[in-house]
Design a protein around this motif. Sequence first.
Motif, mmCIF file in Angstrom:
data_model
loop_
_atom_site.group_PDB
_atom_site.id
_atom_site.type_symbol
_atom_site.label_atom_id
_atom_site.label_comp_id
_atom_site.label_asym_id
_atom_site.label_seq_id
_atom_site.Cartn_x
_atom_site.Cartn_y
_atom_site.Cartn_z
ATOM 1 N N ARG A 41 -89.798 39.961 -22.787
ATOM 2 C CA ARG A 41 -91.208 40.261 -23.043
ATOM 3 C C ARG A 41 -91.517 40.538 -24.517
ATOM 4 O O ARG A 41 -92.491 41.202 -24.830
ATOM 5 N N ARG B 37 -96.970 29.161 -25.899
ATOM 6 C CA ARG B 37 -97.115 29.822 -24.598
ATOM 7 C C ARG B 37 -95.720 29.874 -23.977
ATOM 8 O O ARG B 37 -94.924 28.928 -24.140
ATOM 9 N N GLN B 38 -95.448 30.953 -23.308
ATOM 10 C CA GLN B 38 -94.131 31.088 -22.675
ATOM 11 C C GLN B 38 -94.310 31.623 -21.267
ATOM 12 O O GLN B 38 -94.783 32.754 -21.079
ATOM 13 N N PHE B 39 -93.895 30.821 -20.298
ATOM 14 C CA PHE B 39 -93.888 31.267 -18.915
ATOM 15 C C PHE B 39 -92.545 31.940 -18.639
ATOM 16 O O PHE B 39 -91.570 31.708 -19.344
ATOM 17 N N GLN B 42 -88.748 30.705 -19.244
ATOM 18 C CA GLN B 42 -88.824 29.409 -19.909
ATOM 19 C C GLN B 42 -88.910 29.613 -21.423
ATOM 20 O O GLN B 42 -89.158 30.712 -21.904
ATOM 21 N N GLU B 87 -103.472 30.635 -13.287
ATOM 22 C CA GLU B 87 -102.369 29.823 -13.825
ATOM 23 C C GLU B 87 -102.288 29.884 -15.348
ATOM 24 O O GLU B 87 -101.319 29.403 -15.944
ATOM 25 N N ASP B 88 -103.311 30.475 -15.987
ATOM 26 C CA ASP B 88 -103.258 30.685 -17.435
ATOM 27 C C ASP B 88 -102.495 31.959 -17.795
ATOM 28 O O ASP B 88 -102.254 32.229 -18.979
ATOM 29 N N SER B 89 -102.159 32.739 -16.795
ATOM 30 C CA SER B 89 -101.392 33.960 -17.039
ATOM 31 C C SER B 89 -100.073 33.583 -17.684
ATOM 32 O O SER B 89 -99.315 32.783 -17.144
ATOM 33 N N SER B 90 -99.817 34.160 -18.829
ATOM 34 C CA SER B 90 -98.631 33.782 -19.589
ATOM 35 C C SER B 90 -98.475 34.724 -20.774
ATOM 36 O O SER B 90 -99.284 35.632 -20.984
ATOM 37 N N TYR B 92 -98.532 34.655 -24.688
ATOM 38 C CA TYR B 92 -99.006 33.807 -25.781
ATOM 39 C C TYR B 92 -98.496 34.387 -27.094
ATOM 40 O O TYR B 92 -98.720 35.567 -27.401
ATOM 41 N N ARG B 112 -99.643 39.377 -23.750
ATOM 42 C CA ARG B 112 -99.415 39.056 -22.329
ATOM 43 C C ARG B 112 -100.759 39.015 -21.633
ATOM 44 O O ARG B 112 -101.467 40.010 -21.572
ATOM 45 N N THR B 114 -102.845 38.394 -18.198
ATOM 46 C CA THR B 114 -102.808 38.321 -16.738
ATOM 47 C C THR B 114 -104.227 38.066 -16.251
ATOM 48 O O THR B 114 -105.142 38.827 -16.562
#
Lengths: 113, 116
Positions: A41, B37-39, B42, B87-90, B92, B112, B114
């Motif tokens: 995170r 962007r990072q899921f 990943q 689905e844009d929750s990620s 950045y 972050r 949400t």
Amino acid sequence: RKEVEQDPGPFNVPEGATVAFNCTYSNSASQSFFWYRQDCRKEPKLLMSVYSSGNEDGRFTAQLNRASQYISLLIRDSKLSDSATYLCVVHLGDQTGANNLFFGTGTRLTVIP
Amino acid sequence: GAVVSQHPSWVICKSGTSVKIECRSLDFQATTMFWYRQFPKQSLMLMATSNEGSKATYEQGVEKDKFLINHASLTLSTLTVTSAHPEDSSFYICSARSLGNGDEQYFGPGTRLTVT
């Protein structure tokens, strides 16, 4: 084919162990190479640049083999605080305004007490 | 070393609303800023490259009308996620490249998002 490929991991090693990560890149025109560390995170932080002659920073040693298009990171005497994801990053060279920085998917390291 | 800040560090918003994220280079001028962007689990994925005073360059698959980028000065770039969906929750993350320091990029601490 991905620009940068890394060992998928995860690596779980005991404290004090030596661990090595490998990375290959596909574009022979790549000019600069880095290892970044990313904690959960958090943003990636530069760990070290990688030079053709190889370079060492304390317990960390990075090697570059341009002929094989291969980069490695060696961590000696692993500490609990080394637990993180290690990202192999390749820079294609400076084209004005462009991002030519390519990240591997990262290798997760967990150092176990 | 060079410092990049992001604001906010985390945000929760309802579906359909817009969210603006700021990226600032605090002690250097950044000709170019990048948005990633990072899921979960990943790697970072580049969304767009932002050059001061010109339109951003978006990566394939990133909707420019949904992710609005403005790079109004050499120290500030903003990313606005319009009509956000879950689905844009990620995570950045922005990074900045300083004048005269070719290869190295400095990363912000990330935001972050949400979307509920």
